[in-house]
Design a protein around this motif. Structure first.
Motif, mmCIF file in Angstrom:
data_model
loop_
_atom_site.group_PDB
_atom_site.id
_atom_site.type_symbol
_atom_site.label_atom_id
_atom_site.label_comp_id
_atom_site.label_asym_id
_atom_site.label_seq_id
_atom_site.Cartn_x
_atom_site.Cartn_y
_atom_site.Cartn_z
ATOM 1 N N LYS A 14 46.354 -25.688 26.519
ATOM 2 C CA LYS A 14 46.609 -24.280 26.205
ATOM 3 C C LYS A 14 46.243 -23.376 27.394
ATOM 4 N N PHE A 15 45.177 -23.753 28.103
ATOM 5 C CA PHE A 15 44.739 -22.966 29.261
ATOM 6 C C PHE A 15 45.414 -23.421 30.561
ATOM 7 N N GLY A 16 46.283 -24.420 30.439
ATOM 8 C CA GLY A 16 46.995 -24.909 31.617
ATOM 9 C C GLY A 16 46.085 -25.565 32.643
ATOM 10 N N LEU A 17 45.058 -26.274 32.151
ATOM 11 C CA LEU A 17 44.061 -26.835 33.074
ATOM 12 C C LEU A 17 44.054 -28.364 33.104
ATOM 13 N N SER A 18 45.135 -28.983 32.638
ATOM 14 C CA SER A 18 45.171 -30.455 32.557
ATOM 15 C C SER A 18 45.012 -31.139 33.911
ATOM 16 N N GLU A 19 45.373 -30.428 34.989
ATOM 17 C CA GLU A 19 45.211 -30.998 36.342
ATOM 18 C C GLU A 19 43.739 -31.151 36.703
ATOM 19 N N LYS A 20 42.930 -30.220 36.199
ATOM 20 C CA LYS A 20 41.539 -30.170 36.656
ATOM 21 C C LYS A 20 40.523 -30.645 35.626
ATOM 22 N N ILE A 21 40.968 -30.756 34.357
ATOM 23 C CA ILE A 21 40.055 -31.242 33.312
ATOM 24 C C ILE A 21 40.660 -32.476 32.663
ATOM 25 N N ASP A 22 39.936 -33.552 32.750
ATOM 26 C CA ASP A 22 40.369 -34.805 32.153
ATOM 27 C C ASP A 22 39.649 -34.989 30.821
ATOM 28 N N VAL A 23 40.376 -35.047 29.727
ATOM 29 C CA VAL A 23 39.755 -35.287 28.424
ATOM 30 C C VAL A 23 39.816 -36.786 28.160
ATOM 31 N N ARG A 24 38.654 -37.404 27.937
ATOM 32 C CA ARG A 24 38.616 -38.859 27.787
ATOM 33 C C ARG A 24 37.866 -39.271 26.525
ATOM 34 N N LEU A 25 38.319 -40.383 25.973
ATOM 35 C CA LEU A 25 37.676 -40.951 24.798
ATOM 36 C C LEU A 25 36.715 -42.038 25.262
ATOM 37 N N GLY A 26 35.476 -41.963 24.815
ATOM 38 C CA GLY A 26 34.524 -43.000 25.201
ATOM 39 C C GLY A 26 33.134 -42.658 24.701
ATOM 40 N N ASP A 27 32.274 -43.647 24.709
ATOM 41 C CA ASP A 27 30.915 -43.492 24.206
ATOM 42 C C ASP A 27 29.988 -43.071 25.341
ATOM 43 N N GLY A 28 29.436 -41.869 25.234
ATOM 44 C CA GLY A 28 28.470 -41.414 26.226
ATOM 45 C C GLY A 28 29.050 -41.366 27.631
ATOM 46 N N LEU A 29 28.287 -41.906 28.582
ATOM 47 C CA LEU A 29 28.698 -41.838 29.985
ATOM 48 C C LEU A 29 29.744 -42.883 30.349
ATOM 49 N N ALA A 30 30.193 -43.654 29.357
ATOM 50 C CA ALA A 30 31.252 -44.640 29.599
ATOM 51 C C ALA A 30 32.558 -43.966 30.035
ATOM 52 N N VAL A 31 32.670 -42.643 29.830
ATOM 53 C CA VAL A 31 33.895 -41.938 30.247
ATOM 54 C C VAL A 31 33.939 -41.709 31.769
ATOM 55 N N ILE A 32 32.816 -41.989 32.450
ATOM 56 C CA ILE A 32 32.753 -41.741 33.897
ATOM 57 C C ILE A 32 33.039 -43.028 34.670
ATOM 58 N N THR A 33 33.890 -42.942 35.703
ATOM 59 C CA THR A 33 34.082 -44.083 36.609
ATOM 60 C C THR A 33 33.605 -43.694 38.008
ATOM 61 N N ASP A 34 33.456 -44.699 38.853
ATOM 62 C CA ASP A 34 33.023 -44.492 40.248
ATOM 63 C C ASP A 34 33.829 -43.420 40.966
ATOM 64 N N ASN A 35 35.164 -43.520 40.826
ATOM 65 C CA ASN A 35 36.065 -42.656 41.598
ATOM 66 C C ASN A 35 35.972 -41.189 41.204
ATOM 67 N N ASP A 36 35.367 -40.915 40.040
ATOM 68 C CA ASP A 36 35.296 -39.527 39.589
ATOM 69 C C ASP A 36 34.344 -38.688 40.441
ATOM 70 N N ALA A 37 33.410 -39.348 41.106
ATOM 71 C CA ALA A 37 32.396 -38.653 41.931
ATOM 72 C C ALA A 37 31.739 -37.495 41.171
ATOM 73 N N ILE A 38 31.356 -37.785 39.939
ATOM 74 C CA ILE A 38 30.690 -36.764 39.101
ATOM 75 C C ILE A 38 29.260 -36.570 39.606
ATOM 76 N N ASP A 39 28.906 -35.307 39.914
ATOM 77 C CA ASP A 39 27.531 -35.068 40.388
ATOM 78 C C ASP A 39 26.659 -34.350 39.356
ATOM 79 N N THR A 40 27.311 -33.808 38.299
ATOM 80 C CA THR A 40 26.572 -33.060 37.282
ATOM 81 C C THR A 40 26.998 -33.525 35.892
ATOM 82 N N VAL A 41 26.025 -33.870 35.062
ATOM 83 C CA VAL A 41 26.324 -34.288 33.692
ATOM 84 C C VAL A 41 25.664 -33.315 32.720
#
Length: 229
Positions: A63-90
């Motif tokens: 609705k906000f047109g942000l699908s390029e920048k926000i990935d909505v994922r199904l998973g338990d806890g931090l299992a939604v994060i992969t190496d390539n995501d380079a997430i620095d803040t949880v």
């Protein structure tokens, strides 16, 4: 126009600029949407553990047109994060302390390897969260406390460090930074707790079987609260 409740606004305030963030249990992806819209985060993952909330979050992101920048994922806890995501803040907000502690404990080294900052908002059980942080090399750098709809929420921000300083029992209980800030909301919360601890000790003293250990703990808490207030 903000989508964020007072509680989530306080969480939002703690996020550093220019981060890649994962919001675990995202609740309509409101926080990631706000972070991306305001240019605070460059990329976000909204993690949901159930298909229903996931599809609602996806709809809101689209609705906000942000699908390029926000990935909505199904998973338990931090299992939604992969190496390539380079997430620095949880961010993990709006759950009990036991569940937050559990999610963090189950996270793999890979999932946490790039993470420099954790922003946690337990609904209850704050000391458990602080214990996990100190035991896992995170230093508490900021805390906030807000009241919304007759519930008081604490928000804890911690950064990865080599050697975290341990906390005193009073700091684990009440929050090292909250103790220093001593806001009106903080004082009101602990005044209320103090009264209920004092009543509990009195009632336990009259019990047929006196649980001395429990009474001792309560009395220690009473002492800390009185000293700090």
């Amino acid at each position: 126009m903000t989508l964020l409740s007072k509680r989530l606004q306080a969480v939002y305030q703690m996020v550093d600029n220019n981060v890649r963030v994962a919001d675990i249990g995202s609740d309509h992806a409101y926080l990631p949407v706000e972070l991306i819209e305001q240019g605070v985060a460059s990329y976000a993952i909204a993690g949901e553990v159930a298909p229903g909330p996931m599809s609602r979050s996806k709809e809101d992101v689209e609705k906000f047109g942000l699908s390029e920048k926000i990935d909505v994922r199904l998973g338990d806890g931090l299992a939604v994060i992969t190496d390539n995501d380079a997430i620095d803040t949880v961010v993990i907000a709006g759950m009990g302390g036991i569940l937050i502690q559990n999610i963090l404990t189950r996270a793999t080294t890979e999932q946490l390897q790039n993470v420099k900052t954790l922003i946690l908002q337990p609904n209850i059980g704050e000391p458990l969260v602080r214990h996990w942080l100190v035991e896992n090399n995170f230093a508490i750098v900021d805390e906030d406390i807000v009241e919304e709809d007759h519930h008081v929420y604490e928000i804890i921000k911690a950064n990865k460090v080599e050697n975290p300083v341990s906390l005193t029992e009073a700091q684990f209980l009440m929050g090292p930074i909250l103790i220093d800030k001593k806001t009106k909301t903080f004082v009101a919360k602990w005044q209320h707790k103090l009264n209920s601890y004092q009543k509990a000790v009195e009632n336990m003293g009259h019990a047929k079987k006196v649980d001395q250990d429990k009474i001792d703990v309560m009395n220690r808490y009473i002492k800390y609260i009185e000293e700090i207030l």
